[in-house]
Design an enzyme around this catalytic site. Structure first.
Site, PDB file in Angstrom:
ATOM      1  N   SER A  39       0.794  -1.238   0.000  1.00 11.35           N
ATOM      2  CA  SER A  39       0.000   0.000   0.000  1.00 11.35           C
ATOM      3  C   SER A  39       0.823   1.283   0.000  1.00 11.35           C
ATOM      4  O   SER A  39       0.291   2.342  -0.311  1.00 11.35           O
ATOM      5  CB  SER A  39      -0.967   0.023   1.184  1.00 11.35           C
ATOM      6  OG  SER A  39      -0.276   0.243   2.390  1.00 11.35           O
ATOM      7  N   LYS A  80       0.715   4.652   6.760  1.00 11.84           N
ATOM      8  CA  LYS A  80       0.137   5.486   5.703  1.00 11.84           C
ATOM      9  C   LYS A  80       0.737   6.885   5.794  1.00 11.84           C
ATOM     10  O   LYS A  80       1.456   7.218   6.727  1.00 11.84           O
ATOM     11  CB  LYS A  80      -1.394   5.601   5.838  1.00 11.84           C
ATOM     12  CG  LYS A  80      -2.128   4.287   5.882  1.00 11.84           C
ATOM     13  CD  LYS A  80      -2.056   3.517   4.591  1.00 11.84           C
ATOM     14  CE  LYS A  80      -2.751   2.157   4.749  1.00 11.84           C
ATOM     15  NZ  LYS A  80      -2.476   1.264   3.683  1.00 11.84           N
TER      16      LYS A  80
END
Length: 186
Positions: A39, A80
């Protein structure tokens, strides 16, 4: 007490102090984490091992584009990038990030965008109101996070905003594998 016994006791004390210091540092200041999944590609690779600074947000507020680790669930931490900060409105349109209506550059995505075909998009269009919670601006104590691999990332678009209470800390140093050792800048 014999000299040998005294030396043995000194070694035991030194080891206990060392373990105590290591425990305090790991619990309150720094911790290792392993990147799990694609990701954050191409910035971070699956299996990259990093150090998390656990106290940074006790002395300063998060900044846009910080890479953070947060508790996504009781058993899983995610890595993230902070995109939106408290008080802001965030939207993405035609692969461009808008903060409070102003277009912002995302230099860490440039290489990826250049590799894409003209008919592909990296980030689907959305605005803050579309995300879970339906906020018009990001409330105090929350951030909006996205993965760099936008079309393969479970982030605020699905999870909603992330409470700073769930943020473990900031990470910017890859220490393993050695050929990827580096400090990450925006």
């Amino acid at each position: 007490m014999t000299e040998r016994k005294r030396e043995w006791i000194d070694w035991v004390k030194a080891l206990l102090i060392a373990f105590g210091i290591a425990f305090i540092v790991r619990t309150f200041f720094f911790a290792p984490i392993v990147v799990d999944g694609p990701s954050m590609m191409p910035t971070l690779h699956d299996g990259d091992q990093m150090i998390v600074n656990k106290f940074i947000y006790d002395i300063q507020e998060p900044e846009r584009f910080d890479i953070v680790v947060f508790h996504a669930s009781d058993k899983k931490d995610f890595i993230k990038r902070v995109i939106g900060l408290p008080g802001e409105h965030v939207a993405v349109k035609d692969d461009n990030l808008y903060i409070d209506g102003d277009k912002r550059k995302e230099p860490f995505l440039q290489e990826r965008k250049e590799d894409m075909h003209s008919y592909q998009t990296l980030t689907g269009d959305f605005q803050l109101e579309d995300l879970p919670g339906g906020y018009e601006t990001i409330p105090d104590g929350y951030v909006l996070v996205l993965g760099d691999n936008r079309n393969n990332s479970t982030d605020s678009r699905m999870l909603g905003l992330v409470s700073m209470d769930r943020v473990v800390g900031q990470t910017s140093f890859i220490y393993w594998p050695l050929d990827r050792m580096r400090i990450i800048h925006d």
